[in-house]
Design an enzyme around this catalytic site. Structure first.
Site, mmCIF file in Angstrom:
data_model
loop_
_atom_site.group_PDB
_atom_site.id
_atom_site.type_symbol
_atom_site.label_atom_id
_atom_site.label_comp_id
_atom_site.label_asym_id
_atom_site.label_seq_id
_atom_site.Cartn_x
_atom_site.Cartn_y
_atom_site.Cartn_z
ATOM 1 C CE1 TYR A 158 32.379 -1.874 71.759
ATOM 2 C CE2 TYR A 158 30.702 -3.097 72.959
ATOM 3 C CZ TYR A 158 32.029 -2.756 72.757
ATOM 4 O OH TYR A 158 32.997 -3.288 73.579
ATOM 5 C CB SER B 111 33.370 -1.027 81.731
ATOM 6 O OG SER B 111 32.279 -0.830 80.858
ATOM 7 C CD GLN C 298 27.036 0.528 87.041
ATOM 8 O OE1 GLN C 298 27.159 0.672 88.247
ATOM 9 N NE2 GLN C 298 26.731 1.535 86.239
ATOM 10 N NE ARG D 251 29.949 -2.244 78.216
ATOM 11 C CZ ARG D 251 30.923 -1.697 77.508
ATOM 12 N NH1 ARG D 251 30.757 -1.464 76.236
ATOM 13 N NH2 ARG D 251 32.060 -1.368 78.078
ATOM 14 C CG ASP E 162 31.011 -3.559 81.843
ATOM 15 O OD1 ASP E 162 31.613 -4.222 80.967
ATOM 16 O OD2 ASP E 162 30.495 -2.449 81.635
#
Length: 376
Positions: free
Chosen positions: A227, A132, A126, A121, A129
């Protein structure tokens, strides 16, 4: 290079790995694409639409799997691995530490696998990803599910017959899903309070109009890849005490808390459920990982102690059209990074390759996965 899209076989799954618009882009770049018959049906995509985009239709999974690169949304099964060519490449969400037997089957056939949930990440990844993109949709959908199950409206409403007070929404976790849930609940007019073990999310929560609930000791929480990696028992106890006070007044509670590689923490005990108002609602977004609510049941909506508890385990799949569109972009962008139509680059020390490559050359090479499997 021949790419193949397999039809998803997991229960409650409606997504597909590639959409016709992305197929067109892949063909323009020089890739060839074949799609298993019916793969897009649950995402409202017909075989004809794939053919119109330039893909060929394979009659079944055995025919489709004979390709250089095989693409899916969910993890491959051992049966699917058997059908694949030796030395092929497989790309999907794998959560590899949960499927050691599949990794073993892949290694026997020297299949190289990349996991969409392991893509680092970082800013330059992006567009790859998928965690997400799917969590964003899940956060939106979870608020709608909760609002639909709730016997009252979200916004303040002043009428000739009296004033209706706004609903109170309590959200656990301010990751991608949690932030989208905040935004959606605020747009619908609710009062939103949020708790997260990561103090750095406070600014994001407040920027969306939510109230951040601070827990003493949050500064000691370890975070990895977005996380929480490790949370102390003392911190969890303090968090539960705060929750016990707030949950009594909540109309809708949404839980999103996950600890990578471990069972989801229980944040709402049955005693807390008993303390909630009759008619209130809980949506447990972590139910597939064990659940944040003690009484939630996977794939079930149940009423416990007067509270409706929704345990929908695959929220993005409830929005298969958009979820497939976004996932197809994620997986194709990763593919463009890893390979050309002539073959894979195999830049083994490159950050995205190293972070997402699970098996290669007959061995499991992903450090995090190896660490989890060694402990199990």
């Amino acid at each position: 290079m021949q790419l193949a899209v397999l039809k998803e076989t997991k229960d409650y799954e409606k997504r597909v790995a590639l959409t016709p618009d992305i197929v067109k882009q892949l063909l323009k770049k020089g890739f060839k694409v074949q799609v298993e018959a019916g793969a897009g049906q649950n995402s409202s995509i017909s075989d004809q639409e794939y053919e119109n985009a330039g893909a060929t239709i394979a009659k079944d999974a055995a025919a489709a799997a004979k390709a250089d690169v095989v693409l899916k949304v969910n993890a491959f099964t051992e049966e699917e691995v058997v059908k694949m060519n030796e030395g092929a490449v497989a790309i999907s969400f794998m959560y590899a530490y949960t499927i050691p037997s599949v990794l073993e089957a892949m290694n026997k056939k020297k299949i190289s696998s990349f996991s969409m949930d392991a893509v680092p990440r970082i800013s330059r990844a992006q567009k790859m990803d998928a965690l997400s993109s799917q969590a964003n949709l899940a956060g939106y959908k979870t608020v709608l599910l909760g609002a639909n199950a709730l016997g009252k409206i979200f916004p303040l409403m002043m009428t000739a017959a009296g004033t209706i007070t706004p609903s109170k929404v309590l959200i656990f976790g301010a990751g991608v899903a949690g932030l989208q849930a905040i935004a959606t609940a605020k747009r619908l007019g609710a009062i939103v309070e949020v708790t997260d073990v990561r103090p750095e999310t406070k600014e994001q929560v407040e920027s969306l109009g939510g109230r951040f609930l601070t827990v003493e000791g949050a500064e000691g929480v370890t975070v990895e890849g977005g996380y929480a990696k490790e949370v102390s028992a003392d911190f969890l106890q303090k968090q539960k005490e705060l929750i016990q006070e707030k949950i009594k007044d909540a109309d809708l509670v949404i839980t999103t808390a996950l600890v990578i590689g471990k069972k989801a923490p229980v944040l709402i005990t049955e005693e807390m459920v008993k303390s909630m108002k009759t008619g209130s609602v809980i949506v447990d977004m972590a139910v597939e990982s064990g659940g944040n609510c003690e009484v939630s049941e996977i794939h079930q909506t149940v009423v416990k102690h007067g509270v409706t508890v929704i345990g929908e385990a695959n929220l993005p799949s409830l929005l298969p059209v958009n979820a497939s569109q976004l996932y197809a972009t994620n997986i194709s962008t990763l593919l463009y990074h890893l390979a050309t139509p002539e073959g894979f680059k195999w830049e083994m020390d490159e950050e995205i390759t190293k972070g997402s490559l699970i098996t290669h050359g007959g061995e499991t090479v992903h450090e995090f996965t190896l660490g989890i499997l060694a402990k199990s």
